[in-house]
Design a protein around this motif. Structure first.
Motif, PDB file in Angstrom:
ATOM      1  N   PHE A 167      -6.435  11.197   6.706  1.00  0.00           N
ATOM      2  CA  PHE A 167      -6.785  11.743   8.024  1.00  0.00           C
ATOM      3  C   PHE A 167      -8.129  11.190   8.505  1.00  0.00           C
ATOM      4  O   PHE A 167      -8.336  10.983   9.710  1.00  0.00           O
ATOM      5  CB  PHE A 167      -6.822  13.264   7.973  1.00  0.00           C
ATOM      6  N   LYS A 168      -9.029  10.950   7.562  1.00  0.00           N
ATOM      7  CA  LYS A 168     -10.324  10.372   7.920  1.00  0.00           C
ATOM      8  C   LYS A 168     -10.133   8.960   8.481  1.00  0.00           C
ATOM      9  O   LYS A 168     -10.736   8.585   9.503  1.00  0.00           O
ATOM     10  CB  LYS A 168     -11.227  10.334   6.681  1.00  0.00           C
ATOM     11  N   GLU A 169      -9.267   8.182   7.807  1.00  0.00           N
ATOM     12  CA  GLU A 169      -8.981   6.826   8.280  1.00  0.00           C
ATOM     13  C   GLU A 169      -8.356   6.843   9.673  1.00  0.00           C
ATOM     14  O   GLU A 169      -8.732   6.060  10.548  1.00  0.00           O
ATOM     15  CB  GLU A 169      -8.046   6.130   7.295  1.00  0.00           C
ATOM     16  N   MET A 170      -7.408   7.763   9.884  1.00  0.00           N
ATOM     17  CA  MET A 170      -6.774   7.878  11.200  1.00  0.00           C
ATOM     18  C   MET A 170      -7.789   8.304  12.255  1.00  0.00           C
ATOM     19  O   MET A 170      -7.746   7.843  13.399  1.00  0.00           O
ATOM     20  CB  MET A 170      -5.611   8.874  11.139  1.00  0.00           C
ATOM     21  N   GLY A 171      -8.713   9.176  11.848  1.00  0.00           N
ATOM     22  CA  GLY A 171      -9.756   9.609  12.778  1.00  0.00           C
ATOM     23  C   GLY A 171     -10.638   8.458  13.226  1.00  0.00           C
ATOM     24  O   GLY A 171     -11.007   8.360  14.411  1.00  0.00           O
ATOM     25  N   TYR A 172     -10.950   7.572  12.272  1.00  0.00           N
ATOM     26  CA  TYR A 172     -11.736   6.390  12.632  1.00  0.00           C
ATOM     27  C   TYR A 172     -10.973   5.501  13.623  1.00  0.00           C
ATOM     28  O   TYR A 172     -11.547   4.950  14.581  1.00  0.00           O
ATOM     29  CB  TYR A 172     -12.074   5.583  11.382  1.00  0.00           C
ATOM     30  N   TYR A 173      -9.668   5.337  13.380  1.00  0.00           N
ATOM     31  CA  TYR A 173      -8.854   4.550  14.308  1.00  0.00           C
ATOM     32  C   TYR A 173      -8.907   5.145  15.718  1.00  0.00           C
ATOM     33  O   TYR A 173      -9.052   4.425  16.710  1.00  0.00           O
ATOM     34  CB  TYR A 173      -7.404   4.492  13.824  1.00  0.00           C
ATOM     35  N   PHE A 174      -8.767   6.467  15.789  1.00  0.00           N
ATOM     36  CA  PHE A 174      -8.807   7.127  17.102  1.00  0.00           C
ATOM     37  C   PHE A 174     -10.181   6.974  17.755  1.00  0.00           C
ATOM     38  O   PHE A 174     -10.290   6.784  18.971  1.00  0.00           O
ATOM     39  CB  PHE A 174      -8.449   8.606  16.977  1.00  0.00           C
ATOM     40  N   LEU A 175     -11.228   7.054  16.959  1.00  0.00           N
ATOM     41  CA  LEU A 175     -12.581   6.906  17.491  1.00  0.00           C
ATOM     42  C   LEU A 175     -12.768   5.510  18.080  1.00  0.00           C
ATOM     43  O   LEU A 175     -13.248   5.356  19.219  1.00  0.00           O
ATOM     44  CB  LEU A 175     -13.603   7.149  16.375  1.00  0.00           C
ATOM     45  N   TYR A 176     -12.380   4.493  17.304  1.00  0.00           N
ATOM     46  CA  TYR A 176     -12.480   3.121  17.808  1.00  0.00           C
ATOM     47  C   TYR A 176     -11.602   2.920  19.042  1.00  0.00           C
ATOM     48  O   TYR A 176     -12.032   2.340  20.051  1.00  0.00           O
ATOM     49  CB  TYR A 176     -12.067   2.122  16.721  1.00  0.00           C
ATOM     50  N   ARG A 206       0.835  -1.198   0.000  1.00  0.00           N
ATOM     51  CA  ARG A 206       0.000   0.000   0.000  1.00  0.00           C
ATOM     52  C   ARG A 206       0.869   1.247   0.000  1.00  0.00           C
ATOM     53  O   ARG A 206       1.876   1.315   0.689  1.00  0.00           O
ATOM     54  CB  ARG A 206      -0.909   0.011   1.237  1.00  0.00           C
ATOM     55  N   SER A 207       0.491   2.229  -0.779  1.00  0.00           N
ATOM     56  CA  SER A 207       1.174   3.523  -0.799  1.00  0.00           C
ATOM     57  C   SER A 207       0.289   4.551  -0.097  1.00  0.00           C
ATOM     58  O   SER A 207      -0.946   4.475  -0.166  1.00  0.00           O
ATOM     59  CB  SER A 207       1.453   3.963  -2.237  1.00  0.00           C
ATOM     60  N   PHE A 208       0.930   5.510   0.555  1.00  0.00           N
ATOM     61  CA  PHE A 208       0.201   6.488   1.355  1.00  0.00           C
ATOM     62  C   PHE A 208       0.396   7.887   0.791  1.00  0.00           C
ATOM     63  O   PHE A 208       1.500   8.262   0.372  1.00  0.00           O
ATOM     64  CB  PHE A 208       0.682   6.448   2.814  1.00  0.00           C
ATOM     65  N   LYS A 209      -0.694   8.659   0.787  1.00  0.00           N
ATOM     66  CA  LYS A 209      -0.636  10.074   0.407  1.00  0.00           C
ATOM     67  C   LYS A 209      -1.362  10.890   1.473  1.00  0.00           C
ATOM     68  O   LYS A 209      -2.368  10.449   2.026  1.00  0.00           O
ATOM     69  CB  LYS A 209      -1.319  10.303  -0.942  1.00  0.00           C
ATOM     70  N   ILE A 210      -0.790  12.067   1.757  1.00  0.00           N
ATOM     71  CA  ILE A 210      -1.448  12.946   2.729  1.00  0.00           C
ATOM     72  C   ILE A 210      -2.639  13.606   2.063  1.00  0.00           C
ATOM     73  O   ILE A 210      -2.498  14.506   1.214  1.00  0.00           O
ATOM     74  CB  ILE A 210      -0.482  14.025   3.242  1.00  0.00           C
ATOM     75  N   ASP A 211      -3.808  13.151   2.404  1.00  0.00           N
ATOM     76  CA  ASP A 211      -5.036  13.736   1.891  1.00  0.00           C
ATOM     77  C   ASP A 211      -6.136  13.540   2.928  1.00  0.00           C
ATOM     78  O   ASP A 211      -5.909  13.008   4.026  1.00  0.00           O
ATOM     79  CB  ASP A 211      -5.427  13.117   0.535  1.00  0.00           C
TER      80      ASP A 211
END
Length: 451
Positions: free
Chosen positions: A44-53, A35-40
């Motif tokens: 941040f939405k995915e990271m936000g979901y991780y923090f929420l969980y 998987r390749s990552f880009k700052i978009d």
């Protein structure tokens, strides 16, 4: 209210740290699989979901296990504790995942409830549940380790406090015991010879001063004890005159040799108390050295009215020696003689303190242990946060070359060594190495007591 706010804040911080760790692990695994990552916005939405969980599920499980550990009495239901804890955690975690997914679908993604139900898949719950169980297990291991360390400290405090109290009690028996017997002697002298009674009273005051000075000591020199015994025997001769004779060594072979204080006085009291002493049948008492023992020997002329020879005085000496040394007080009785052999102690590595020094030392050790553990957790937190930042920077700028693994591995080795040092964990030495080493050191400590 303040406690609730503090607990809520602590839970959020813990959930944030857990979420950071999960994000780091998941992103690294996904990067390793291509998987390749880009700052978009999606990142941040995915990271936000991780923090929420992470924060919500940490709060749910933390509150649940705090309730189970602190609010429920498990004495009668110990066998069910593990099962109930796991089942309750699984049920609450599944409910929490459902509520989080429902919140995301209805509030954040603006979907309908029927659409949300139609798209639900059990795999979402299984993955989240597995991650939660792993994190919960890690926290439980930390919790039970801390509890075991606290119990060890409490156990050592109890042992030290019990031994200290026992030793103090044994020493305090000497004072009233000596006074009681001395008053008995004085009472007899007043009836028989008032002049000797007056001399006895004067000498008794000097002896009693010695008793008060020595009774709070763990050990005294043999020379001091023999000098006191000589003075005490002179007092006894004022009463018994030609009925009692004694022999003492003129000098001591080892000036560093020590015995339990007032041991000779207690034994001499017992000798006179339990044996017949008269002009027709005088009582001979001999005190001498033999090897590394000081021997008190007397003629065995037992008074028939007394059945038990081992009274308060002799038992007191035996008990006090048993606390400060492994060497035993020897007692030997024949038809003609009664003999007590007192170990003369010449080496002191550790003597039990009779004040609060032992407890203070234990507290300081426990305090240092807690500081070491806090330092490790601080190091671990820094490691996680910094490496998350490095991993994110690496995956965004040059995902083809995972250079962040080098500092992560190097620092990680340091964190692992730090953790093994703090928690006394040596995986290559076996699971029972620590217990064996503790037993070995305890045996060595026993051997290094007074010899």
């Amino acid at each position: 209210m303040q406690k609730v706010i503090k607990y809520f804040f602590k839970t959020i911080v813990t959930g944030f740290v857990v979420s950071c760790a999960i994000i780091a692990i998941m992103f690294v695994l996904e990067a390793m699989f291509g998987r390749s990552f880009k700052i978009d916005a999606s990142l941040f939405k995915e990271m936000g979901y991780y923090f929420l969980y992470g924060i919500v599920l940490t709060a749910i499980n933390s509150t649940y296990f705090d309730f189970m550990n602190n609010r429920i009495e498990w004495k009668k239901y110990k066998r069910y504790r593990f099962t109930l804890s796991i089942l309750g955690s699984v049920v609450l975690t599944v409910i929490g995942i459902f509520i989080i997914r429902l919140f995301i679908a209805l509030v954040l993604e603006q979907r309908s409830y029927s659409e949300f139900i139609a798209n639900e898949n059990h795999r979402f719950y299984v993955v989240c549940l597995m991650i939660t169980m792993v994190v919960t297990l890690a926290f439980h291991l930390i919790y039970f380790y801390k509890k075991s360390q606290e119990n060890k400290v409490k156990e050592q405090k109890i042992i030290a406090g019990t031994a200290s109290a026992k030793f103090e009690t044994l020493k305090n028996q000497i004072d009233p015991h000596f006074l009681f017997n001395s008053l008995n002697v004085l009472t007899s002298l007043i009836e028989e010879n008032q002049d000797n009674a007056q001399k006895f009273t004067t000498s008794l005051s000097k002896i009693y001063r010695y008793v008060l000075e020595q009774k709070d000591k763990e050990l005294v020199s043999v020379e001091e004890e023999l000098s006191f015994a000589k003075t005490y025997m002179n007092l006894l001769k004022m009463r018994f005159e030609n009925s009692v004779f004694y022999e003492l060594p003129e000098s001591v072979k080892n000036p560093d040799a020590k015995v339990v204080p007032l041991s000779l006085q207690l034994l001499l009291e017992n000798t006179v108390k339990h044996n017949i002493a008269s002009e027709t049948k005088p009582l001979h008492i001999r005190i001498y050295e033999k090897g590394d023992y000081l021997i008190i020997e007397n003629d065995y002329q037992k008074k028939e009215v007394l059945q038990d020879r081992k009274g308060v005085g002799l038992q007191n000496i035996v008990d006090r020696y048993s606390i400060i040394t492994n060497r035993k007080v020897r007692i030997e009785q024949t038809e003609k003689h009664f003999k007590v052999e007192l170990p003369m102690l010449t080496k002191q590595i550790a003597i039990m303190e009779t004040d609060y020094n032992t407890q203070e030392s234990t507290y300081r050790k426990a305090q240092k242990k807690v500081e070491d553990i806090k330092g490790f957790y601080g190091n671990l937190t820094s490691y996680i946060v910094v490496n998350i930042g490095l991993a994110a920077l690496n995956l965004i700028t040059s995902p083809a070359h995972l250079w962040f693994l080098y500092p992560a591995i190097g620092w990680g080795i340091g964190v692992a060594i730090h953790g093994m040092t703090v928690f006394n964990y040596m995986p290559f030495l076996g699971s029972d190495w620590e217990e064996k080493k503790i037993r070995e050191l305890m045996e060595k400590d026993k051997q290094d007591k007074w010899q």
